[in-house]
Motif scaffolding. Structure first.
Motif, PDB file in Angstrom:
ATOM      1  N   HIS A  10     -19.764  10.319 -40.624  1.00 14.82           N
ATOM      2  CA  HIS A  10     -19.007  10.761 -39.452  1.00 14.82           C
ATOM      3  C   HIS A  10     -17.859   9.784 -39.252  1.00 14.82           C
ATOM      4  O   HIS A  10     -18.081   8.575 -39.174  1.00 14.82           O
ATOM      5  CB  HIS A  10     -19.913  10.787 -38.214  1.00 14.82           C
ATOM      6  CG  HIS A  10     -19.269  11.342 -36.993  1.00 14.82           C
ATOM      7  ND1 HIS A  10     -19.045  10.588 -35.854  1.00 14.82           N
ATOM      8  CD2 HIS A  10     -18.796  12.590 -36.723  1.00 14.82           C
ATOM      9  CE1 HIS A  10     -18.468  11.342 -34.941  1.00 14.82           C
ATOM     10  NE2 HIS A  10     -18.302  12.555 -35.433  1.00 14.82           N
ATOM     11  N   ASP A  11     -16.643  10.290 -39.235  1.00 14.87           N
ATOM     12  CA  ASP A  11     -15.440   9.440 -39.145  1.00 14.87           C
ATOM     13  C   ASP A  11     -15.409   8.397 -40.262  1.00 14.87           C
ATOM     14  O   ASP A  11     -14.963   7.265 -40.059  1.00 14.87           O
ATOM     15  CB  ASP A  11     -15.364   8.744 -37.779  1.00 14.87           C
ATOM     16  CG  ASP A  11     -15.179   9.727 -36.632  1.00 14.87           C
ATOM     17  OD1 ASP A  11     -14.629  10.824 -36.878  1.00 14.87           O
ATOM     18  OD2 ASP A  11     -15.585   9.403 -35.499  1.00 14.87           O
ATOM     19  N   LYS A  13     -17.798   6.805 -41.662  1.00 13.84           N
ATOM     20  CA  LYS A  13     -18.849   5.791 -41.623  1.00 13.84           C
ATOM     21  C   LYS A  13     -20.229   6.437 -41.746  1.00 13.84           C
ATOM     22  O   LYS A  13     -20.403   7.601 -41.405  1.00 13.84           O
ATOM     23  CB  LYS A  13     -18.775   5.003 -40.309  1.00 13.84           C
ATOM     24  CG  LYS A  13     -17.481   4.218 -40.148  1.00 13.84           C
ATOM     25  CD  LYS A  13     -17.484   3.453 -38.830  1.00 13.84           C
ATOM     26  CE  LYS A  13     -16.203   2.633 -38.671  1.00 13.84           C
ATOM     27  NZ  LYS A  13     -16.205   1.872 -37.385  1.00 13.84           N
ATOM     28  N   GLU A  31     -24.609   9.090 -30.711  1.00 12.54           N
ATOM     29  CA  GLU A  31     -24.773   8.322 -31.938  1.00 12.54           C
ATOM     30  C   GLU A  31     -25.996   7.419 -31.817  1.00 12.54           C
ATOM     31  O   GLU A  31     -26.063   6.560 -30.941  1.00 12.54           O
ATOM     32  CB  GLU A  31     -23.526   7.482 -32.213  1.00 12.54           C
ATOM     33  CG  GLU A  31     -22.270   8.326 -32.456  1.00 12.54           C
ATOM     34  CD  GLU A  31     -21.018   7.486 -32.630  1.00 12.54           C
ATOM     35  OE1 GLU A  31     -21.015   6.329 -32.148  1.00 12.54           O
ATOM     36  OE2 GLU A  31     -20.064   7.975 -33.245  1.00 12.54           O
ATOM     37  N   THR A  61     -14.174  16.044 -40.358  1.00 13.90           N
ATOM     38  CA  THR A  61     -13.141  15.610 -41.305  1.00 13.90           C
ATOM     39  C   THR A  61     -13.135  14.088 -41.454  1.00 13.90           C
ATOM     40  O   THR A  61     -13.773  13.370 -40.691  1.00 13.90           O
ATOM     41  CB  THR A  61     -11.758  16.082 -40.831  1.00 13.90           C
ATOM     42  OG1 THR A  61     -11.501  15.526 -39.518  1.00 13.90           O
ATOM     43  CG2 THR A  61     -11.705  17.600 -40.746  1.00 13.90           C
ATOM     44  N   GLY A  62     -12.396  13.628 -42.481  1.00 13.11           N
ATOM     45  CA  GLY A  62     -12.243  12.199 -42.689  1.00 13.11           C
ATOM     46  C   GLY A  62     -13.385  11.536 -43.429  1.00 13.11           C
ATOM     47  O   GLY A  62     -13.516  10.301 -43.392  1.00 13.11           O
ATOM     48  N   ASN A  63     -14.196  12.340 -44.113  1.00 12.53           N
ATOM     49  CA  ASN A  63     -15.373  11.780 -44.778  1.00 12.53           C
ATOM     50  C   ASN A  63     -15.365  11.919 -46.296  1.00 12.53           C
ATOM     51  O   ASN A  63     -16.305  11.467 -46.953  1.00 12.53           O
ATOM     52  CB  ASN A  63     -16.629  12.458 -44.230  1.00 12.53           C
ATOM     53  CG  ASN A  63     -16.853  12.173 -42.762  1.00 12.53           C
ATOM     54  OD1 ASN A  63     -16.954  11.012 -42.361  1.00 12.53           O
ATOM     55  ND2 ASN A  63     -16.908  13.220 -41.950  1.00 12.53           N
TER      56      ASN A  63
END
Length: 252
Positions: A10-11, A13, A31, A61-63
């Motif tokens: 997620h993001d 990480k 989280e 996104t971003g993973n």
């Protein structure tokens, strides 16, 4: 029974989150854990321990960079899911994933889209497909939920529907959405149902929090299901020893 590990991203990480809190603009994502280690660290751990069939899940996104790092670290040892379509599925297989995991791509507008599923089979072959039938109970029946688990589909998870959908995939992955990430115990009825209904490798996720739970899971499923554990594990901030889980499952 096999232990199937997970790497949730997620993001960019490695995190453990309560999956049912994703997908809402007016709510914060809960989280449970944010790791100081990257995806490669966990992939290397699972590789050293000889664990196969673990899943890398891209939550939003971003993973991609982190996901590809995990696949490079443990080629032919991990499955991948999150945003998979017929257009991008093959690149993940080519990058070293054994399987791609799909839900929302084939379940949209509340229905199973057989045309999309058949396209996916054409692109990568059923031997590389895991269908995620993550579900919630409504009116006494199990239904697949999609779009980050925010929407009910009309697809009822039962013996007949599983028998049909097994013709298009190699494995099933099923999150018990209402208990996933909460360390509150498994949905025992779902475990029993899946053990009766499935005939291909099937992994259950949701609520297992102790070795006692693992023993109960094995008894309820009669050893017919695999299991994944996330937030409860000590490697993800929980109290349950990852090492003891691996050892326990090796004896079953």
């Amino acid at each position: 029974m096999e232990f199937r590990p997970c790497i949730d991203l997620h993001d960019g990480k490695v995190k453990q989150i309560v999956g049912s809190t994703l997908g809402y603009q007016d709510k914060s994502v809960v989280e449970n854990f944010i790791s100081d280690y990257d995806a490669a660290y966990y992939a290397e751990m699972f590789k050293k321990d000889g664990l196969t069939g673990g899943h890398v899940i891209m939550l939003g996104t971003g993973n991609e960079e982190a996901a590809f790092l995990a696949l490079k670290t443990y080629p032919n040892g991990l499955q991948i899911g999150g945003g998979i379509t017929d257009e991008n599925a093959k690149k993940y297989i080519d990058a070293g994933a054994t399987h791609i995991i799909v839900t929302s791509f084939i379940f949209h507008d509340g229905k199973l889209d057989m045309e999309r599923l058949e396209k996916l089979v054409q692109k990568v072959g059923k031997e590389h497909i895991v269908i995620d039938l993550s579900c919630r109970k409504r009116d006494g029946k199990w239904f697949v939920v999609t779009d980050k688990w925010t929407k009910f589909s009309d697809f009822e998870v039962n013996e007949a529907s599983i028998s049909e959908i097994e013709q298009y995939c190699d494995e099933l992955l099923i999150h018990a959405v209402d208990v996933e990430g909460k360390r509150s115990g498994m949905q025992e009825e779902l475990v029993q149902d899946l053990a009766l209904w499935t005939s291909i490798p099937t992994t259950y996720a949701g609520g297992v929090r102790s070795l006692e739970d693992l023993q109960k899971f094995n008894n309820l499923s009669k050893g017919r299901l695999h299991v994944t554990i996330g937030s409860a594990l000590d490697i993800f901030g929980g109290d349950l020893s990852y090492r003891k889980v691996v050892s326990f499952c090796e004896t079953k």
